[in-house]
Structures are given as structure tokens and as C-alpha cells.
Motif scaffolding. Structure first.
Motif, PDB file in Angstrom:
ATOM      1  N   LYS A 124       0.492  -1.775   0.264  1.00 48.00           N
ATOM      2  CA  LYS A 124      -0.446  -0.386   0.020  1.00 48.00           C
ATOM      3  C   LYS A 124       0.604   1.142  -0.244  1.00 48.00           C
ATOM      4  O   LYS A 124       1.817   0.918   0.310  1.00 48.00           O
ATOM      5  CB  LYS A 124      -0.983   0.088   1.515  1.00 48.00           C
ATOM      6  N   ILE A 125       0.120   2.469  -0.246  1.00 57.14           N
ATOM      7  CA  ILE A 125       0.715   3.465  -0.516  1.00 57.14           C
ATOM      8  C   ILE A 125      -0.298   4.854   0.012  1.00 57.14           C
ATOM      9  O   ILE A 125      -1.155   4.952  -0.562  1.00 57.14           O
ATOM     10  CB  ILE A 125       1.793   4.142  -1.678  1.00 57.14           C
ATOM     11  N   ILE A 137      -7.698  15.316   1.891  1.00 55.36           N
ATOM     12  CA  ILE A 137      -8.186  14.013   1.801  1.00 55.36           C
ATOM     13  C   ILE A 137      -6.692  13.301   1.736  1.00 55.36           C
ATOM     14  O   ILE A 137      -5.865  13.052   0.835  1.00 55.36           O
ATOM     15  CB  ILE A 137      -9.367  13.613   0.962  1.00 55.36           C
ATOM     16  N   THR A 138      -6.740  11.768   2.259  1.00 52.38           N
ATOM     17  CA  THR A 138      -5.299  11.577   2.817  1.00 52.38           C
ATOM     18  C   THR A 138      -6.567   9.841   2.238  1.00 52.38           C
ATOM     19  O   THR A 138      -7.266   9.038   2.479  1.00 52.38           O
ATOM     20  CB  THR A 138      -5.724  10.669   4.240  1.00 52.38           C
ATOM     21  N   ALA A 139      -5.621   8.845   1.003  1.00 55.56           N
ATOM     22  CA  ALA A 139      -5.963   8.332   0.386  1.00 55.56           C
ATOM     23  C   ALA A 139      -4.887   7.307   0.383  1.00 55.56           C
ATOM     24  O   ALA A 139      -3.827   7.089   0.838  1.00 55.56           O
ATOM     25  CB  ALA A 139      -6.456   8.763  -1.114  1.00 55.56           C
ATOM     26  N   VAL A 140      -5.455   6.045   0.461  1.00 58.89           N
ATOM     27  CA  VAL A 140      -4.666   5.150   0.486  1.00 58.89           C
ATOM     28  C   VAL A 140      -4.870   4.391  -0.591  1.00 58.89           C
ATOM     29  O   VAL A 140      -5.815   3.585  -0.824  1.00 58.89           O
ATOM     30  CB  VAL A 140      -5.152   3.663   2.219  1.00 58.89           C
ATOM     31  N   PHE A 141      -4.051   4.176  -1.313  1.00 57.41           N
ATOM     32  CA  PHE A 141      -4.301   2.660  -2.503  1.00 57.41           C
ATOM     33  C   PHE A 141      -3.294   1.216  -2.453  1.00 57.41           C
ATOM     34  O   PHE A 141      -2.320   1.398  -1.556  1.00 57.41           O
ATOM     35  CB  PHE A 141      -3.161   3.544  -3.727  1.00 57.41           C
ATOM     36  N   TYR A 142      -3.922   0.490  -2.750  1.00 56.56           N
ATOM     37  CA  TYR A 142      -3.799  -0.931  -2.332  1.00 56.56           C
ATOM     38  C   TYR A 142      -3.639  -1.669  -3.753  1.00 56.56           C
ATOM     39  O   TYR A 142      -4.098  -1.914  -4.629  1.00 56.56           O
ATOM     40  CB  TYR A 142      -4.310  -1.872  -1.607  1.00 56.56           C
ATOM     41  N   ASN A 143      -2.402  -2.139  -3.765  1.00 57.27           N
ATOM     42  CA  ASN A 143      -1.701  -3.290  -5.734  1.00 57.27           C
ATOM     43  C   ASN A 143      -2.660  -4.255  -4.783  1.00 57.27           C
ATOM     44  O   ASN A 143      -1.555  -5.034  -4.580  1.00 57.27           O
ATOM     45  CB  ASN A 143      -0.801  -2.769  -5.779  1.00 57.27           C
TER      46      ASN A 143
END
Length: 242
Positions: A124-125, A137-143
Motif C-alpha cells: 500500500k501507499i 484528503i488522505t487516500a490509501v492505494f492498494y496493489n
């Protein structure tokens, strides 16, 4: 004369014995009460089921529904849908880099990540975005794939609002509305809107977070609300969909 004296002494002895005998209070009465007491002593003691020993949450929840680790079989349900508005924008979960930038949000690039940064398989990032009004806004990217993928091609599976602007007028985070709860919602308002949480956890004195799971098979938190029970307000909120 001796025989008469002997008979008299025997009579006196028998009279004394009769005078010392205890009077039977129960004479002619049923002995049911005493036998019932004896039966009760023989019955095994029923040990109550272990439940949560939290002393704060009973103010808001039916604590008997939670186990010793504060979990309960309460879920949002498979038909649950997000309805989210944040600083005037409609937010979708899950989302994507393309969707969020189309709504006017700009990635705050840093030395740690940029739109072309590679996210390793299963990693994640967490990245920040801002809009034209300087709100964050804080977002979480997930591969979820088995190979590395650039940030801008990975799905956004979680949004985090780390502060409630009502508590800090200088906060970069803004006004939110998530399925009926907002910046000014109390703890009771939150539970009324979302229902009782699936899980709650005491972080420290008066500081808790409440989690809502989708269903029994998917116990990942869909909504997490951080609250202060002493001040009765929301401090932060997260919403996700993996």
C-alpha cells in the motif's frame, strides 16, 4: 424406705431429662422448606458467560452483545452502500486516481511517492490530495496484483480524515457527511445513523474507536470512527472498501 427413696430419685431424674428436651417448633408442620434448601445446595452453580468488561461503552451500547474482546455479530450487511460527501464533493469508495483528480483533487507529491511511483505486489501507499480551497484528503492505494503497478493505476481502497475541523479551526481537513454522520455528530448520533458497531477498542482513557464490518465473512472495517467519550465528539474517521 430405701425402695421408696430410690423410686423418688428415679422420678426426679426422668423429670429433669424431659425438661431439657428442645421443643419441636415444626411439630405437625411440613418439612418441605428444609428439604428444598438441601436440594438447592446440591444444584450445580451456573457460571455466567464471559462478556465484555468495558465500563464506558454500556452508556451507548448493549454490552451483552459483545464478547470479552469487544466483538459482536453485528454487521452493515451485504446491501450496504456508501453515501459520502466531503467538502462539497461526492466521494466513491473504492475509487481511483483518475476519478479523484477529475473531481479537482491534486496529488501532493513528495520524495516518497508520485503518480508514477511503483507499488509492489500486495503493498500500500498512503498519499495526500488537496483541492483548490487547500482542503486535504488522505487516500490509501492498494496493489492487489502479483506484479508492481504505478500509483495512478492502483485503486484507492480507503480514505482517511485524520482530524475533525470542528475541533481545530486551522485543520486542513474539512466538512464530511458519511452515511448520516458529520463533524458535529455525537457518539449517540453516530450509532443511531450506522447502527451498533461490530467492534470497539479502547485506545486510552476516554479514547475509543468504533468499527463497522460488512458481514460475517468479511470482517475488515468498512467505517472506523475515532471518538472521545469524555467530550462526546468524533475526532477522526476512515472509510474503506478492499
Amino acid at each position: 424406705m430405701k425402695k421408696l427413696l430410690s423410686l423418688l430419685l428415679c422420678f426426679i431424674f426422668l423429670f429433669c431429662l424431659a425438661g431439657c428436651e428442645k421443643f419441636d417448633d415444626n411439630y405437625g408442620n411440613s418439612s418441605t422448606v428444609s428439604s428444598t434448601k438441601e436440594d438447592d445446595k446440591k444444584k450445580p452453580t451456573k457460571i455466567p458467560e464471559i462478556k465484555s468488561d468495558d465500563e464506558v461503552m454500556p452508556t451507548y451500547l448493549d454490552i451483552s452483545l459483545y464478547d470479552e474482546e469487544n466483538y459482536s455479530d453485528i454487521y452493515l450487511g451485504s446491501d450496504f452502500e456508501y453515501k459520502i460527501t466531503y467538502v462539497g464533493s461526492s466521494i466513491k469508495v473504492p475509487s481511483s486516481y483518475k476519478e479523484i483528480t477529475k473531481d479537482g483533487w491534486v496529488l501532493v507529491e513528495s520524495g516518497e511517492y508520485g503518480e508514477d511511483s511503483q507499488i509492489l505486489a500486495g503493498k500500500k501507499i498512503t498519499a495526500d490530495f488537496v483541492n483548490d480551497y487547500g482542503k486535504k484528503i488522505t487516500a490509501v492505494f492498494y496493489n492487489a496484483k502479483k506484479k508492481s503497478v504505478s500509483l495512478k493505476k492502483c485503486p484507492i481502497v480507503k480514505f482517511v480524515l485524520k482530524e475533525n475541523e470542528v475541533l481545530n479551526s486551522k485543520s486542513q481537513y474539512g466538512q464530511f457527511w458519511v452515511n448520516g454522520i458529520s463533524n458535529i455528530s455525537s457518539i449517540n448520533d453516530t450509532i443511531e445513523a450506522l447502527g451498533s458497531p461490530s467492534h470497539f477498542y479502547c485506545v486510552s482513557e476516554n479514547k475509543y474507536y468504533l468499527e463497522w464490518f460488512l458481514n460475517e465473512k468479511d470482517r475488515r472495517s468498512r467505517i472506523t470512527v475515532y471518538v472521545d467519550t469524555a467530550e462526546d465528539h468524533i475526532e477522526a474517521i476512515e472509510f474503506s472498501y478492499y
